[in-house]
Design a protein around this motif. Structure first.
Motif, mmCIF file in Angstrom:
data_model
loop_
_atom_site.group_PDB
_atom_site.id
_atom_site.type_symbol
_atom_site.label_atom_id
_atom_site.label_comp_id
_atom_site.label_asym_id
_atom_site.label_seq_id
_atom_site.Cartn_x
_atom_site.Cartn_y
_atom_site.Cartn_z
ATOM 1 N N LEU A 212 0.856 -1.191 0.000
ATOM 2 C CA LEU A 212 0.000 0.000 0.000
ATOM 3 C C LEU A 212 0.888 1.236 0.000
ATOM 4 N N TYR A 213 0.557 2.198 -0.844
ATOM 5 C CA TYR A 213 1.203 3.505 -0.705
ATOM 6 C C TYR A 213 0.681 4.140 0.566
ATOM 7 N N TYR A 214 1.575 4.865 1.226
ATOM 8 C CA TYR A 214 1.250 5.420 2.539
ATOM 9 C C TYR A 214 1.605 6.905 2.505
ATOM 10 N N SER A 215 0.635 7.741 2.765
ATOM 11 C CA SER A 215 0.910 9.185 2.714
ATOM 12 C C SER A 215 0.748 9.756 4.115
ATOM 13 N N GLY A 216 -0.417 10.347 4.439
ATOM 14 C CA GLY A 216 -0.607 10.818 5.816
ATOM 15 C C GLY A 216 -0.769 9.652 6.787
ATOM 16 N N GLY A 217 -1.213 8.520 6.260
ATOM 17 C CA GLY A 217 -1.322 7.299 7.058
ATOM 18 C C GLY A 217 -2.532 7.239 7.977
ATOM 19 N N THR A 218 -3.334 8.294 8.003
ATOM 20 C CA THR A 218 -4.418 8.313 9.001
ATOM 21 C C THR A 218 -5.459 7.229 8.707
ATOM 22 N N GLU A 219 -5.708 6.991 7.432
ATOM 23 C CA GLU A 219 -6.690 5.961 7.077
ATOM 24 C C GLU A 219 -6.075 4.564 7.215
ATOM 25 N N ILE A 220 -4.823 4.449 6.766
ATOM 26 C CA ILE A 220 -4.196 3.121 6.791
ATOM 27 C C ILE A 220 -3.998 2.649 8.228
ATOM 28 N N VAL A 221 -3.471 3.516 9.093
ATOM 29 C CA VAL A 221 -3.206 3.094 10.474
ATOM 30 C C VAL A 221 -4.510 2.717 11.174
ATOM 31 N N LEU B 142 -3.075 14.555 7.495
ATOM 32 C CA LEU B 142 -3.917 14.096 6.377
ATOM 33 C C LEU B 142 -3.514 14.825 5.085
ATOM 34 N N THR B 143 -3.283 14.070 4.019
ATOM 35 C CA THR B 143 -2.751 14.687 2.798
ATOM 36 C C THR B 143 -3.814 14.815 1.696
ATOM 37 N N LEU B 144 -3.483 15.678 0.736
ATOM 38 C CA LEU B 144 -4.368 15.872 -0.417
ATOM 39 C C LEU B 144 -4.551 14.547 -1.169
ATOM 40 N N GLY B 145 -3.422 13.882 -1.457
ATOM 41 C CA GLY B 145 -3.487 12.610 -2.199
ATOM 42 C C GLY B 145 -4.251 11.555 -1.433
ATOM 43 N N GLY B 146 -4.034 11.493 -0.129
ATOM 44 C CA GLY B 146 -4.721 10.510 0.711
ATOM 45 C C GLY B 146 -6.212 10.741 0.704
ATOM 46 N N ASN B 147 -6.626 12.001 0.759
ATOM 47 C CA ASN B 147 -8.062 12.286 0.761
ATOM 48 C C ASN B 147 -8.690 11.875 -0.569
ATOM 49 N N ILE B 148 -7.995 12.205 -1.669
ATOM 50 C CA ILE B 148 -8.581 11.920 -2.988
ATOM 51 C C ILE B 148 -8.576 10.415 -3.276
ATOM 52 N N ARG C 109 -14.381 12.171 0.303
ATOM 53 C CA ARG C 109 -13.259 12.684 -0.507
ATOM 54 C C ARG C 109 -13.502 14.136 -0.951
ATOM 55 N N GLU C 110 -13.694 14.976 0.048
ATOM 56 C CA GLU C 110 -14.143 16.345 -0.230
ATOM 57 C C GLU C 110 -13.140 17.188 -1.018
ATOM 58 N N ALA C 111 -11.843 16.867 -0.911
ATOM 59 C CA ALA C 111 -10.843 17.698 -1.592
ATOM 60 C C ALA C 111 -10.979 17.642 -3.111
ATOM 61 N N ILE D 256 0.733 6.264 -8.746
ATOM 62 C CA ILE D 256 0.694 7.213 -7.624
ATOM 63 C C ILE D 256 0.157 8.545 -8.131
ATOM 64 N N LEU D 257 -0.758 9.130 -7.390
ATOM 65 C CA LEU D 257 -1.120 10.520 -7.679
ATOM 66 C C LEU D 257 0.014 11.376 -7.130
ATOM 67 N N LEU D 258 0.700 12.100 -8.040
ATOM 68 C CA LEU D 258 1.898 12.831 -7.623
ATOM 69 C C LEU D 258 1.609 14.310 -7.382
ATOM 70 N N GLU E 100 -21.427 24.882 0.361
ATOM 71 C CA GLU E 100 -22.238 24.712 1.568
ATOM 72 C C GLU E 100 -22.145 23.259 2.019
ATOM 73 N N ARG E 101 -21.818 23.109 3.293
ATOM 74 C CA ARG E 101 -21.627 21.762 3.856
ATOM 75 C C ARG E 101 -22.585 21.593 5.019
ATOM 76 N N LYS E 102 -23.310 20.512 5.017
ATOM 77 C CA LYS E 102 -24.258 20.251 6.104
ATOM 78 C C LYS E 102 -23.818 19.008 6.867
ATOM 79 N N ASP F 150 -17.420 16.777 11.645
ATOM 80 C CA ASP F 150 -18.205 15.579 11.350
ATOM 81 C C ASP F 150 -18.144 15.381 9.839
ATOM 82 N N TYR F 151 -18.506 14.182 9.412
ATOM 83 C CA TYR F 151 -18.578 13.964 7.969
ATOM 84 C C TYR F 151 -19.768 14.727 7.409
ATOM 85 N N PRO F 152 -19.701 15.120 6.139
ATOM 86 C CA PRO F 152 -20.821 15.878 5.578
ATOM 87 C C PRO F 152 -21.997 14.977 5.210
#
Ligand SMILES: Cc1cc2nc3c(=O)[nH]c(=O)nc-3n(C[C@H](O)[C@H](O)[C@H](O)COP(=O)(O)OP(=O)(O)OC[C@H]3O[C@@H](n4cnc5c(N)ncnc54)[C@H](O)[C@@H]3O)c2cc1C
Ligand code: FES
Ligand code: FES
Lengths: 158, 278
Positions: B32-41, B109-115, B122-124, B163-165, B181-183, B190-192
């Protein structure tokens, strides 16, 4: 390329000291700090990124140590609550009742400390944005909020 | 605590990372590619993902660039959301990603990780979908640059080992009028339930959405409705909800009906802001 395949003896720079520790690569920083280095100030709460009880500073920035691997902290400066002593924010937390059970306190203190170091003149919106990263189930946030405002004024000499 | 072991690699080049990915994949290590790692960990701790090898891509220099030229803003995919908020000049993107997670999490948390992540939101990607952004991808044949519309359909369509570079956004798109607008269900952190992001370019509204369906999207059909000035704002909002690309989400966070109600409100507010009138 850095390659780590087996259990590893690594050096971590924590609170100004170099600490040697043997880790496996899947160890989170939180678990290594608490269980291998005896630095139990950072707390496991949700271990999911939500509560902020595990917050430490990495090169001066608050991060949630439950969501990063210890191996990523090589060559970085780690500050845990054991590394803060007698700061304005700590004194203000005591003075204004910024805690009750204390479980969330180390995370709040480190986050607030980093905030005031980075933005000494932080406005209410910035304070809210930073501090929303931590949850407290006891205080209702009133004491925490007052403590931060007081520490900010003291640091500014007001 | 993560209950299993994996190998950890930190390549310095994207070529090295891609080569390593295929090598480890051939060894059945499910890298697995690992960027910010928040999701993977978090997911590894819950045993939701199993991997034998992590390839940390944060030392790849191109992924850490944040550069502004005369024509474009270039963002490395390894940049943390806070690095982008503090250093980039695209107000819509900054305002949208400021709503993701919380300030402390955004330090990792990174841009690539979010996307590229697994979650529905995947709001970014939303502000990028409304622009002519290009996505720079590293793979076995080197680098390729594709328009976001071409490479994103419900998810970023990366081939195995790609990899998204970087993301390159035309400067002219970053200066356009926008509204978002986010609800959320409870608090801001919280998640939208619904997130509507819109830009106005040459008198036309371009909009992207997440939360309402199980994936982020932009839809030409919906944009036709949004820009149909023969209809009132309310009529357009209702028609948009009828033309969603999939069923609205219906779960413990919010019912389908409530999400659709929020979506309609957010569309009306978007139209009021970008088209004017009452
Ligand atoms: C507390 C918390 C709150 C959150 N709130 C929100 C929210 O409000 N809105 C929202 O949209 N999301 C939210 N998320 C989800 C988050 O954006 C994703 O989980 C994201 O994947 C995390 O990014 P990362 O850099 O940590 O990813 P990682 O854990 O490093 O990676 C996630 C996935 O993406 C892949 N990947 C990462 N970078 C690349 C790349 N450059 N190229 C190819 N593949 C790559 C990895 O292989 C992995 O599969 C939240 C997450 C947490 C932990
Ligand atoms: S234990 Fe890390 S955020 Fe809750
Ligand atoms: S003091 Fe008990 S959780 Fe904050």
């Amino acid at each position: 390329m850095k390659t780590y395949k087996d259990y590893e003896a690594i050096n971590l720079s924590i609170n100004g000291e170099t600490r040697k520790v043997i880790i496996k690569h899947s160890d989170t920083l939180l678990r290594v700090l608490r269980e291998k280095l005896g630095l139990t100030g950072g707390k496991p709460g949700c271990e999911n990124g939500d509560c902020g009880a595990c917050t430490i500073l990495l090169d001066g920035k608050p991060v949630k140590s439950c969501m990063m691997l210890a191996i990523e902290a090589i060559d970085k400066n780690i500050t845990t609550i054991e590394g803060l002593s007698n700061t304005e924010i700590q004194k203000a937390f005591v003075e204004y009742g910024g805690f009750q059970c204390g479980y969330c306190t180390s995370g709040f203190l480190l986050n607030a400390y980093a905030l005031l170091e980075t933005h000494p003149d932080a406005d209410d919106d910035t304070i809210k944005e930073w501090l929303q990263s931590n949850l407290c189930r006891c205080t209702g946030y009133e004491g925490i909020s007052k403590a931060i405002k007081t520490a900010q004024k003291k640091k500014a000499g007001i | 605590m993560i209950s299993y072991d994996f190998e950890y690699y930190r390549p310095d080049t994207y070529e090295g990372a891609v080569k390593l990915f295929h090598q480890l994949n051939n060894e059945s290590k499910n890298p697995l590619y690992y960027s910010g790692g928040t999701e993977i960990v978090t997911n590894a701790r819950k045993n939701v993902i199993k991997t034998g090898a992590i390839i940390d891509i944060k030392a790849i220099p191109e992924g850490n660039l944040l550069r502004e030229t005369e024509d474009a803003i270039l963002l490395g995919a390894n940049l943390t959301l806070n690095e982008i908020i503090e250093g980039s000049n695209f107000p819509l993107l900054n305002n949208v990603i400021r709503k993701i997670a919380d300030h402390t999490v955004r330090n990792r948390l990174t841009l690539g990780g979010n996307i590229c992540g697994r979650l529905a939101y995947r709001e970014a990607i939303l502000p990028l979908l409304t622009t002519e952004a290009k996505m720079v991808v590293a793979g076995e044949n080197g680098l390729k640059s594709m328009s976001v519309g071409e490479i994103f359909d419900k998810r970023l369509k990366l081939q195995k080992g790609e990899i998204l570079l970087q993301v390159e956004i035309p400067k002219k798109d970053t200066e356009l009028p926008y509204y978002h607008e986010r609800k959320e269900k409870q608090g801001e952190i919280d998640y939208p339930l619904v997130h509507v992001v819109a830009l106005k370019k040459e008198e036309r509204i371009k909009a992207a959405f997440t939360g309402i369906c199980a994936f982020p999207f932009r839809s030409p059909e919906i944009e036709e409705i949004l820009n149909d000035k023969n209809l009132s704002f309310e009529e357009r909002a209702k028609k948009v909800v009828d033309k969603l690309p999939s069923n609205s989400r219906d779960d413990v966070f919010a019912s389908k009906d409530f999400r659709e109600f929020l979506m309609e409100r957010s569309i009306i507010h978007t139209l009021k802001n970008l088209e004017g009138g009452i």
